[in-house]
Design an enzyme around this catalytic site. Structure first.
Site, PDB file in Angstrom:
ATOM      1  N   SER A 183      -5.151 -79.816  35.576  1.00 46.31           N
ATOM      2  CA  SER A 183      -6.173 -80.595  34.853  1.00 46.31           C
ATOM      3  C   SER A 183      -5.993 -80.391  33.208  1.00 46.31           C
ATOM      4  CB  SER A 183      -7.564 -80.433  35.353  1.00 46.31           C
ATOM      5  OG  SER A 183      -8.072 -79.400  35.106  1.00 46.31           O
ATOM      6  N   ASN A 226      -2.962 -68.495  26.272  1.00 40.54           N
ATOM      7  CA  ASN A 226      -3.336 -68.873  27.455  1.00 40.54           C
ATOM      8  C   ASN A 226      -4.844 -69.323  27.479  1.00 40.54           C
ATOM      9  OD1 ASN A 226      -3.732 -68.347  30.308  1.00 40.54           O
ATOM     10  ND2 ASN A 226      -4.873 -66.499  29.913  1.00 40.54           N
ATOM     11  N   HIS A 250      -8.581 -69.446  29.324  1.00 36.84           N
ATOM     12  CA  HIS A 250      -9.175 -68.367  30.261  1.00 36.84           C
ATOM     13  C   HIS A 250     -10.733 -68.929  30.513  1.00 36.84           C
ATOM     14  CE1 HIS A 250      -9.971 -64.824  32.631  1.00 36.84           C
ATOM     15  NE2 HIS A 250     -11.148 -64.727  32.468  1.00 36.84           N
ATOM     16  N   ASP A 305      -5.211 -61.171  29.617  1.00 36.56           N
ATOM     17  CA  ASP A 305      -6.633 -61.441  29.108  1.00 36.56           C
ATOM     18  C   ASP A 305      -7.083 -60.751  27.738  1.00 36.56           C
ATOM     19  OD1 ASP A 305      -6.291 -63.622  30.919  1.00 36.56           O
ATOM     20  OD2 ASP A 305      -7.842 -62.346  32.278  1.00 36.56           O
ATOM     21  N   GLU A 340     -12.911 -76.759  28.828  1.00 37.38           N
ATOM     22  CA  GLU A 340     -11.433 -76.211  28.509  1.00 37.38           C
ATOM     23  C   GLU A 340     -10.621 -77.424  28.091  1.00 37.38           C
ATOM     24  OE1 GLU A 340      -9.915 -73.842  31.762  1.00 37.38           O
ATOM     25  OE2 GLU A 340     -11.556 -73.366  32.435  1.00 37.38           O
TER      26      GLU A 340
HETATM   27  C1  GRF Z   1      -8.578 -72.919  34.347  1.00 40.01           C
HETATM   28  O1  GRF Z   1      -9.690 -72.785  34.639  1.00 40.01           O
HETATM   29  C2  GRF Z   1      -7.748 -72.014  33.339  1.00 40.01           C
HETATM   30  O2  GRF Z   1      -9.085 -71.656  32.461  1.00 40.01           O
HETATM   31  C3  GRF Z   1      -7.588 -70.998  34.288  1.00 40.01           C
HETATM   32  O3  GRF Z   1      -7.056 -71.694  35.437  1.00 40.01           O
HETATM   33  C4  GRF Z   1      -7.616 -72.946  35.596  1.00 40.01           C
HETATM   34  C5  GRF Z   1      -6.435 -73.958  35.631  1.00 40.01           C
HETATM   35  O4  GRF Z   1      -7.041 -75.065  35.974  1.00 40.01           O
HETATM   36  N1  GRF Z   1      -6.491 -69.999  33.621  1.00 40.01           N
HETATM   37  P1  GRF Z   1      -6.248 -76.450  36.011  1.00 40.01           P
HETATM   38  O5  GRF Z   1      -4.860 -76.242  36.679  1.00 40.01           O
HETATM   39  O6  GRF Z   1      -5.818 -76.421  34.852  1.00 40.01           O
HETATM   40  O7  GRF Z   1      -7.099 -77.501  36.662  1.00 40.01           O
END
Ligand code: GRF
Length: 190
Positions: free
Chosen positions: A13, A104, A106, A147, A176
Site C-alpha cells: 500500500s 525506509n 517504519h 531502524d 504513512e
Molecule cells: C508498513 O507499515 C511499513 O511501515 C512497514 O511495513 C508495512 C508495509 O505495508 N515497514 P504495505 O505493504 O506498504 O501496505
C-alpha cells in the site's frame, strides 16, 4: 527525470501511495522498478497493474541475494531507493554503495519500537501495552543497523482509548501514505 526503485514484500500500500503521488503529479519522478522477495506479493500485483517493471528475488543465500539486487540496481540506476515494507535485511554492501540514497518507512516514532522483532502488529501491540498516548510513523535513511539510520521525518497519530493493534495499525498506515510521498518529494528537491 529522477528514478525511484521500490523494495516491498507485502501488500504494497505504501508502494501504491508512491504510484498515486506520481500519477497525481505530486512527485516528479518515475519508478524504474520494484524489487520483491515474495512470489506474488500484493506489491508485485500493483506493479503489474501499473505496468511497472518488477523482479522477484528469492535467493536464500544472503550474498547471492545481495548480488542479484546489486545487478538489478546497476541496471536501473536509481536516484533514490525506497524500502516500503521490505522484510529482508539489505546488505551492508548495498548500504555502502548507495549511502544516503536508501530510505525506509517504519510504523512507529523511532527510536521507539524499532529494531529486530518490531514489525507488523508487534509494534502497535507494544505501543498499546506501554500505555503511550501517541504513535506514528518514521521515514529514515537506512544504515547497517535495523531502524537506526538518521531520521528524516515523522508523522504523529493519537492512540485512542479503545484502540487494538489492528485499529492503531490502520491509522498509522494512513499516516504513512501521506508521509512517504512528502519525504520523497523533499529528498528529490534537495
Ligand atoms: C508498513 O507499515 C511499513 O511501515 C512497514 O511495513 C508495512 C508495509 O505495508 N515497514 P504495505 O505493504 O506498504 O501496505
Amino acid at each position: 527525470m529522477k528514478k525511484l526503485v521500490v523494495f516491498a514484500s507485502g501488500s504494497g500500500s505504501n508502494f501504491q501511495a508512491i504510484i498515486d503521488g506520481i500519477e497525481k503529479k505530486e512527485i516528479n519522478a518515475q519508478i524504474s522498478g520494484l524489487i520483491t522477495d515474495r512470489q506474488e506479493s500484493g506489491a508485485a500485483a500493483r506493479a503489474k497493474k501499473h505496468q511497472i517493471p518488477f523482479v522477484e528475488i528469492q535467493e536464500k543465500n544472503p550474498d547471492q541475494f545481495s548480488n542479484k539486487i546489486i545487478e538489478q540496481l546497476n541496471d536501473w540506476n536509481p536516484d533514490l531507493i525506497i524500502l516500503a515494507g521490505f522484510l529482508r535485511k539489505v546488505s551492508d554492501s548495498i548500504v555502502h554503495r548507495y549511502q544516503n540514497m536508501i530510505i525506509n518507512i517504519h510504523p512507529s516514532l523511532l527510536p521507539k519500537y524499532g529494531g529486530k522483532g518490531f514489525h507488523g502488529l508487534n509494534v502497535h501491540k507494544a505501543v498499546i501495552d506501554a500505555g503511550d498516548l501517541e504513535s506514528g510513523c518514521t521515514v529514515h535513511f537506512v544504515n547497517e543497523e535495523y531502524d537506526r539510520g538518521e531520521i528524516i521525518m515523522q508523522k504523529r497519530v493519537d492512540v485512542r482509548e479503545n484502540d487494538t493493534p489492528t485499529t492503531l495499525a490502520a491509522r498509522v498506515l494512513k499516516a504513512e501514505h501521506k508521509l512517504l510521498p512528502t519525504v520523497i518529494n523533499k529528498l528529490l528537491k534537495d
